[in-house]
Design an enzyme around this catalytic site. Structure first.
Site, PDB file in Angstrom:
ATOM      1  N   LYS A 111      41.831 -76.848 -20.546  1.00  0.00           N
ATOM      2  CA  LYS A 111      41.675 -77.349 -19.193  1.00  0.00           C
ATOM      3  C   LYS A 111      40.553 -78.052 -19.018  1.00  0.00           C
ATOM      4  O   LYS A 111      40.502 -79.070 -18.045  1.00  0.00           O
ATOM      5  CB  LYS A 111      42.267 -76.142 -18.165  1.00  0.00           C
ATOM      6  CG  LYS A 111      43.506 -75.446 -18.402  1.00  0.00           C
ATOM      7  CD  LYS A 111      43.900 -74.640 -17.388  1.00  0.00           C
ATOM      8  CE  LYS A 111      45.148 -74.144 -17.479  1.00  0.00           C
ATOM      9  NZ  LYS A 111      45.582 -73.553 -16.547  1.00  0.00           N
ATOM     10  N   LYS A 193      53.013 -76.160 -27.111  1.00  0.00           N
ATOM     11  CA  LYS A 193      53.206 -75.167 -25.892  1.00  0.00           C
ATOM     12  C   LYS A 193      53.978 -76.008 -24.875  1.00  0.00           C
ATOM     13  O   LYS A 193      53.555 -77.190 -24.319  1.00  0.00           O
ATOM     14  CB  LYS A 193      52.277 -74.357 -25.371  1.00  0.00           C
ATOM     15  CG  LYS A 193      52.840 -73.338 -24.607  1.00  0.00           C
ATOM     16  CD  LYS A 193      51.339 -72.349 -24.205  1.00  0.00           C
ATOM     17  CE  LYS A 193      50.896 -73.079 -22.797  1.00  0.00           C
ATOM     18  NZ  LYS A 193      50.097 -72.259 -21.833  1.00  0.00           N
ATOM     19  N   LYS A 196      54.340 -76.376 -17.674  1.00  0.00           N
ATOM     20  CA  LYS A 196      54.893 -76.624 -16.273  1.00  0.00           C
ATOM     21  C   LYS A 196      53.997 -78.040 -15.672  1.00  0.00           C
ATOM     22  O   LYS A 196      54.527 -78.470 -15.099  1.00  0.00           O
ATOM     23  CB  LYS A 196      54.990 -75.594 -15.328  1.00  0.00           C
ATOM     24  CG  LYS A 196      53.721 -74.999 -14.904  1.00  0.00           C
ATOM     25  CD  LYS A 196      54.131 -73.676 -14.187  1.00  0.00           C
ATOM     26  CE  LYS A 196      53.061 -72.781 -14.173  1.00  0.00           C
ATOM     27  NZ  LYS A 196      52.985 -71.428 -14.480  1.00  0.00           N
TER      28      LYS A 196
END
Ligand code: TYM
Length: 329
Positions: A111, A193, A196
């Site tokens: 992130k 992966k 969303k």
């Protein structure tokens, strides 16, 4: 009765990855444990959020939990920011975590690299807050997808450190991963992966996608050129991912599916999977809409916050006493 805790971030609409890795597991085990399910909005703000969208996503996530089949009479469903003990205990655990161990978290590294305008400090200190979520309830098991395993290991390390340094009061939780579907992959890049927050919306199926979109996304999922429906994660990641999804949504084993599609091509396989997914999504969204339109949802969340706070505050007091915070009462 043993205690179970799990959380989902309201940082977008959950995908079928979240459903398979988390929500679906919750339903099976709600009878066996004292269950706490949390909408972790304080985790969501570790990256910038639009405030209107966040508010909508919080309520929507509550309805999605219930649409998955959780029984509000049995489980405690609540919003993290409505139980201040989480942030308070999170701070205490942040003081015993080291920068080095937090920097080793792969989710932090992933992130942080996307943040061009500076890395928010909360992204780094996210895991002690997650540890607080879990440890405040004396949690025995935490059902999550594979990507949360490292955070769970850190939670156990922090609990052990706290117990040794201050007082032996925190329970060490066990992680519980699904047998199949612990890591649902992107439909477009099956070695990555399903997420969303993927910018390519064809890579994921959102639980609120219109059924026709779901069918289209399945049909355009990336596969391979050998045309054989067989589970082989390394050499056939696309088909293996679709087989896992099919198996879980329809409750048919992967071996049975391989047999069913022997000698048939990907066209038939995808058409059937699209139909299975459309049926699932249609029924799911009916239940979701019922909760979204009902006042019951807010009553459930009010009751949940009250129940969660009652339990969490007891542990918070014990932690404060152990560390010597405030005055003895
Ligand atoms: P989050 O919001 O990213 O994901 C929620 C749950 O969905 C699982 N999951 C997946 N499972 C299978 N395949 C995928 N592609 C996939 N993507 C997500 C996650 O593993 C998770 O179980 N840090 C957590 C939220 C959290 C939490 C907690 C969880 C905060 N406090 C305490 C458990 C206990 C997170 O970001 O999950």
């Amino acid at each position: 009765m043993k205690t179970l805790f799990s959380g989902i971030q309201p940082s977008g609409i959950p995908t079928i990855g979240n459903y398979i890795g988390a929500l679906k597991q919750f339903v099976y085990i709600q009878d066996e444990y004292d269950c706490y399910f949390c909408i972790v909005d304080q985790h969501a703000i570790t990256v910038p959020q639009d405030k209107t969208a966040l508010r909508n996503n919080i309520r929507s996530l509550a309805a999605l939990y219930l649409a998955s089949g959780l029984d509000p009479e049995k489980v405690t469903l609540f919003i993290q920011s409505e139980v201040p003990a989480h942030a308070q205990a999170g701070w205490m655990l942040t003081t015993i975590a080291t920068i080095g161990e937090l920097e080793r978290m792969t989710q932090y590294k992933d992130k942080a690299k996307d943040r061009k305008d500076g890395i928010p400090a909360g992204l780094l200190t996210y895991p002690p807050l997650m540890a607080a979520d879990i440890l405040l309830y004396g949690t025995d098991i935490v059902p999550v997808g594979d990507d949360q395993k490292q955070h769970l290991e850190l939670t156990r390390d922090l609990a052990t450190r706290f117990n040794q340094r201050y007082n032996d009061i925190l329970t060490l939780p066990e992680v519980r991963l699904p047998e199949v579907g612990g890591r649902v992959m992107s439909l477009q890049e099956p070695t990555k992966k399903m997420s969303k927050s993927d910018t390519n919306t064809k890579g994921f199926i959102s639980l609120l996608d219109p059924p026709a979109t779901v069918a289209k996304k399945i049909k355009s999922a990336v596969t391979d050129s050998d045309g054989i429906v067989k589970f082989d994660k390394d050499n056939k990641p696309g088909i293996s991912n679709l087989l896992s999804i099919y198996s879980i949504i329809s409750d048919i084993t992967i071996a049975e599916l391989e047999e069913k599609y022997e000698g048939k091509g990907y066209g038939d396989f995808k058409a059937d999977l699209a139909e299975v997914m459309v049926n699932f999504i249609t029924q799911f969204q009916e239940k979701y809409n019922y909760y979204m339109d009902s006042e019951e949802l807010d009553h459930i969340l009010d009751r949940g916050a009250e129940k969660a706070a009652y339990k969490a505050n007891k542990m918070l007091k014990k932690m404060e006493n152990a560390m010597g915070l405030g005055r003895k009462r």
